[in-house]
Design a protein around this motif. Structure first.
Motif: not given
Length: 411
Positions: A96-102, A135-151
């Motif tokens: 996924a990181a490599e595809m985004h970098a392209k 080494k070939k993809g977009a740098t990982f800055l950290g994690l984003h948790l989406e949920g599970p605390y949702f309406s």
């Protein structure tokens, strides 16, 4: 761009290799264009003296008259290239990181979906394992948790069986399991959410309003508790509602009223039409708007059946009309956009000036994530995260911390 080294010849003596990008239209931090050269070394943008020590190796990149802009920062993506971060495999993260970098993304936040805690903890392990391998993809800055605390009413494509209110017994175990979480999206009106938001802020984690039925007054309370950002603005959130015959403003109205609240938009031209793209730009401005893909595994892939979330436990979706949908087509299920498409849409559809569109996917997300001291603009001392593209945002080259990871420029 006058590139002159402030630190004297001693710094140049330490440099083994300097790369100079020439013949480009460089987008400067103030939004103006320079036709001078840009130089970087050891992964950082530098100034360059008129004379370079002979021990240095100098490489040149000919931009061929294209634009040279900061690398794109995607602060909300679930995957791309047939991979989802919830697959929780090294191949998924790296692919996924490599595809985004392209497509011009130089840094991103891998984003989770509602899931079991076992899946979440496994994701933490994989993320920690794969970071040094990227080494070939977009740098990982950290994690984003989406949920599970949702309406429940605003769940969108999130799996309803995992939705629940935040409890300290649960979220403290999650927070103590990793130091890699830098953002967490949740609905602030849920019982316990305000206190949770304050705990997140105390740990320098960004609480973000998402999948919510909060009314205006609850949103103001959330802002005071540290919820200063809104996840995929307009998608899965409250606007004006009626309760017992009385009208209440919602999160949308609060985001406009609170000047310091930032928002992100999925600018794929599908989630928001031209009119809303222009509306949010007019009343929030490029310094308060981040462009995000919110992309699932179908980004960069052809139309047809796909899966939202992990291949084992995810939900079936259909990719058509430039977006992912639930099979019954009652809701969107994440975008299939890449970062270049976002910028292109803002320029060509929303008619936003080039420099402002770029700002919304570079310096603005960098500032929201508090990494603007090292990323988000082409300034001396910052990371050499650089994209070379034409006026239609067709990516010619992607450079991440000085490493060329994608290039179709002619020598």
């Amino acid at each position: 761009m006058d590139i002159r080294l402030n630190h004297g010849h001693s710094k140049l003596d330490e440099m083994n290799k300097i790369t100079i990008i020439k013949n480009g239209k460089i987008l400067l931090p103030d939004g103006t264009i320079s036709r001078e050269d840009l130089a970087y070394s050891d992964g950082k943008i530098i100034e360059l003296k008129d004379t370079v020590n002979s021990v240095c190796t100098i490489d040149y990149i000919d931009a061929n008259g294209n634009y040279v802009v900061p690398g794109f920062i995607d602060m909300h993506t679930h995957g791309a290239g047939g991979y989802d971060f919830m697959d929780a495999t090294p191949e998924a993260y790296l692919g996924a990181a490599e595809m985004h970098a392209k497509h011009g993304t130089t840094a991103l936040l891998p984003t989770t979906l509602t899931s079991t805690n076992e899946e979440l903890f496994h994701t933490f392990e994989i993320y920690n394992h794969v970071k040094p391998l990227n080494k070939k993809g977009a740098t990982f800055l950290g994690l984003h948790l989406e949920g599970p605390y949702f309406s429940y009413n605003q769940r969108g494509a999130q799996d309803p069986k995992y939705l629940r209110n935040p409890s300290p017994e649960e979220y403290m175990k999650i927070l103590d399991a990793t130091d890699d979480i830098i953002r967490w999206s949740l609905a602030p009106e849920l019982d316990g959410a305000m206190e949770f938001g304050r705990i997140l802020r105390s740990r320098n984690i960004l609480p973000s309003i998402a999948h919510t039925d909060a009314i205006y007054e609850e949103t103001l309370q959330a802002f005071d508790a540290g919820f200063t950002h809104v996840t995929h603005f307009y998608s899965c959130m409250s606007s004006v509602t009626r309760r017992n015959a009385y009208r209440y403003a919602g999160v949308v109205e609060a985001a406009y009223m609170v000047d310091d609240m930032t928002v992100e938009i999925i600018a794929d031209g599908v989630h928001l039409p031209k009119s809303l793209l222009q509306f949010v730009c007019k009343f929030k401005g490029p310094d308060k708007i981040a462009l995000v893909t919110d992309s699932m595994r179908g980004a960069g892939m052809p139309d047809g059946p796909s899966v939202l979330g992990s291949l084992q436990g995810g939900q079936p979706v259909i990719i058509e009309d430039g977006v992912a949908k639930l099979p019954d087509r009652t809701a969107f299920a994440g975008s299939v956009a890449t970062a270049d498409r976002l910028v292109r849409t803002m320029i060509q559809v929303a008619e936003i000036p080039f420099a402002q569109a770029i700002r919304m996917i570079t310096s603005t997300p960098a500032r929201i994530l508090r990494i603007d001291e090292r990323k988000g603009s082409l300034a001396i001392g910052k990371d050499a995260d650089i994209v070379i593209c034409d006026e239609n945002i067709n990516i010619k080259s992607t450079i991440i911390e000085g490493n060329v990871v994608y290039n179709i420029l002619k020598p």
